[in-house]
Design a protein around this motif. Structure first.
Motif, mmCIF file in Angstrom:
data_model
loop_
_atom_site.group_PDB
_atom_site.id
_atom_site.type_symbol
_atom_site.label_atom_id
_atom_site.label_comp_id
_atom_site.label_asym_id
_atom_site.label_seq_id
_atom_site.Cartn_x
_atom_site.Cartn_y
_atom_site.Cartn_z
ATOM 1 N N GLY A 115 -27.551 -39.567 1.709
ATOM 2 C CA GLY A 115 -27.403 -40.071 0.219
ATOM 3 C C GLY A 115 -25.951 -39.758 -0.250
ATOM 4 N N ARG A 116 -25.432 -38.753 0.094
ATOM 5 C CA ARG A 116 -23.960 -38.162 -0.518
ATOM 6 C C ARG A 116 -22.782 -38.383 0.434
ATOM 7 N N GLY A 117 -23.325 -39.031 1.532
ATOM 8 C CA GLY A 117 -22.106 -39.066 2.888
ATOM 9 C C GLY A 117 -21.672 -37.991 3.044
ATOM 10 N N GLU A 118 -22.111 -36.688 3.079
ATOM 11 C CA GLU A 118 -21.663 -35.512 3.761
ATOM 12 C C GLU A 118 -22.353 -35.207 4.579
ATOM 13 N N HIS A 119 -21.325 -34.396 5.574
ATOM 14 C CA HIS A 119 -22.084 -33.730 6.815
ATOM 15 C C HIS A 119 -21.127 -32.574 7.133
ATOM 16 N N THR A 120 -21.973 -31.691 8.186
ATOM 17 C CA THR A 120 -21.150 -30.594 8.649
ATOM 18 C C THR A 120 -21.660 -30.113 10.012
ATOM 19 N N SER A 121 -20.657 -29.700 10.924
ATOM 20 C CA SER A 121 -21.359 -29.447 12.096
ATOM 21 C C SER A 121 -21.417 -27.860 12.211
ATOM 22 N N VAL A 122 -22.495 -27.644 13.336
ATOM 23 C CA VAL A 122 -22.839 -26.133 13.342
ATOM 24 C C VAL A 122 -22.792 -25.812 14.860
ATOM 25 N N GLN A 123 -22.823 -24.517 15.134
ATOM 26 C CA GLN A 123 -23.236 -24.079 16.497
ATOM 27 C C GLN A 123 -24.370 -23.039 16.278
ATOM 28 N N ASP A 162 -29.235 -16.323 21.616
ATOM 29 C CA ASP A 162 -29.205 -14.773 21.613
ATOM 30 C C ASP A 162 -28.094 -14.384 20.571
ATOM 31 N N ARG A 163 -27.914 -13.254 20.547
ATOM 32 C CA ARG A 163 -26.730 -12.429 20.004
ATOM 33 C C ARG A 163 -25.422 -12.997 20.766
ATOM 34 N N PRO A 164 -24.482 -13.049 20.093
ATOM 35 C CA PRO A 164 -23.979 -12.313 18.798
ATOM 36 C C PRO A 164 -23.919 -13.342 17.898
ATOM 37 N N GLY A 165 -24.121 -14.793 18.000
ATOM 38 C CA GLY A 165 -23.969 -15.661 17.243
ATOM 39 C C GLY A 165 -25.403 -16.033 16.243
ATOM 40 N N PRO A 166 -25.081 -16.957 15.376
ATOM 41 C CA PRO A 166 -26.220 -17.169 14.396
ATOM 42 C C PRO A 166 -27.100 -18.014 15.035
ATOM 43 N N HIS A 167 -28.345 -17.708 14.603
ATOM 44 C CA HIS A 167 -29.540 -18.598 15.013
ATOM 45 C C HIS A 167 -29.937 -19.492 14.078
ATOM 46 N N GLU A 168 -29.415 -19.391 12.997
ATOM 47 C CA GLU A 168 -29.890 -20.422 11.761
ATOM 48 C C GLU A 168 -28.989 -20.677 10.980
ATOM 49 N N THR A 169 -28.909 -21.792 10.148
ATOM 50 C CA THR A 169 -27.883 -22.090 9.136
ATOM 51 C C THR A 169 -28.588 -22.736 7.686
ATOM 52 N N THR A 170 -28.017 -22.817 6.713
ATOM 53 C CA THR A 170 -28.803 -23.461 5.560
ATOM 54 C C THR A 170 -27.562 -24.352 5.180
ATOM 55 N N TYR A 171 -28.357 -25.735 4.990
ATOM 56 C CA TYR A 171 -27.242 -26.934 4.481
ATOM 57 C C TYR A 171 -28.350 -27.515 3.317
ATOM 58 N N ALA A 172 -27.687 -28.154 2.358
ATOM 59 C CA ALA A 172 -28.383 -28.870 1.486
ATOM 60 C C ALA A 172 -29.652 -28.326 1.015
ATOM 61 N N LEU A 220 -25.133 -29.522 24.216
ATOM 62 C CA LEU A 220 -25.395 -27.922 24.736
ATOM 63 C C LEU A 220 -23.950 -27.547 25.027
ATOM 64 N N VAL A 221 -23.321 -26.489 24.147
ATOM 65 C CA VAL A 221 -22.064 -26.214 24.303
ATOM 66 C C VAL A 221 -21.730 -25.445 25.256
ATOM 67 N N SER A 222 -22.778 -24.499 25.479
ATOM 68 C CA SER A 222 -22.654 -23.407 26.731
ATOM 69 C C SER A 222 -24.031 -22.976 27.083
ATOM 70 N N ASP A 223 -24.177 -22.255 28.172
ATOM 71 C CA ASP A 223 -25.446 -21.633 28.584
ATOM 72 C C ASP A 223 -25.403 -20.814 29.528
ATOM 73 N N SER A 224 -25.464 -19.303 29.140
ATOM 74 C CA SER A 224 -25.607 -18.350 30.252
ATOM 75 C C SER A 224 -26.596 -17.755 30.153
ATOM 76 N N ARG A 225 -27.715 -18.434 29.867
ATOM 77 C CA ARG A 225 -29.051 -17.995 29.941
ATOM 78 C C ARG A 225 -29.587 -17.633 31.563
ATOM 79 N N CYS A 226 -30.317 -16.720 31.745
ATOM 80 C CA CYS A 226 -30.944 -16.514 33.071
ATOM 81 C C CYS A 226 -31.623 -17.686 33.527
ATOM 82 N N LYS A 227 -31.358 -18.090 34.892
ATOM 83 C CA LYS A 227 -31.941 -19.376 35.510
ATOM 84 C C LYS A 227 -33.221 -19.201 35.812
ATOM 85 N N PRO A 228 -34.123 -20.077 36.015
ATOM 86 C CA PRO A 228 -35.557 -19.862 36.251
ATOM 87 C C PRO A 228 -35.586 -19.427 37.786
#
Length: 127
Positions: free
Chosen positions: A84-92, A96-106, A56-64
């Protein structure tokens, strides 16, 4: 060497083989949600892809139990690997906005569906 000694050594050899095996990651079926604990990875069934929840990189959500004007945002770090290919990527990914909710890889889309209040488990949708 006596029969008892040989049997004991054979038992030890068998035990060391079991210890050398690493457990396989949990499976994630394409088109479904899967929960992942921090540090855990899942193998996407039928694809050369694993998804690891790094942190968890950061969390500014409203606490319960609190009232907030905005929902806030949680950001998680994932590692997507093609073993199988020995490749990888890191994503965040963001809840919520403004960042991405999803990514596509392989050829697989990974969408962040939920983050627990403590951030130690996430739910992703793979398709």
């Amino acid at each position: 060497m006596g029969i008892g000694t040989a049997a004991a050594l054979a038992g030890c050899a068998g035990g060391s083989v079991a210890l050398a095996q690493t457990p396989r990651p949990a499976a994630a079926e394409p088109g479904q949600d899967v929960a992942i604990e921090r540090g855990q990875e899942v193998q996407v069934s039928g694809r050369d892809l694993t998804v690891r929840y790094r942190d968890l990189v950061s969390d500014s959500r409203c606490k319960p139990g609190r009232q907030c004007f905005v929902a806030g945002d949680a950001v998680v770090s994932l590692v997507l690997t093609e073993p199988g290919r020995g490749e990888h990527t890191s994503v965040q990914l963001h809840t919520d906005r403004p960042g991405p909710h999803e990514t596509t890889y392989a050829g697989t889309t990974v969408r962040l569906a939920d983050v627990t209040a403590t951030g130690d488990r996430i739910t992703v949708h793979v398709s």
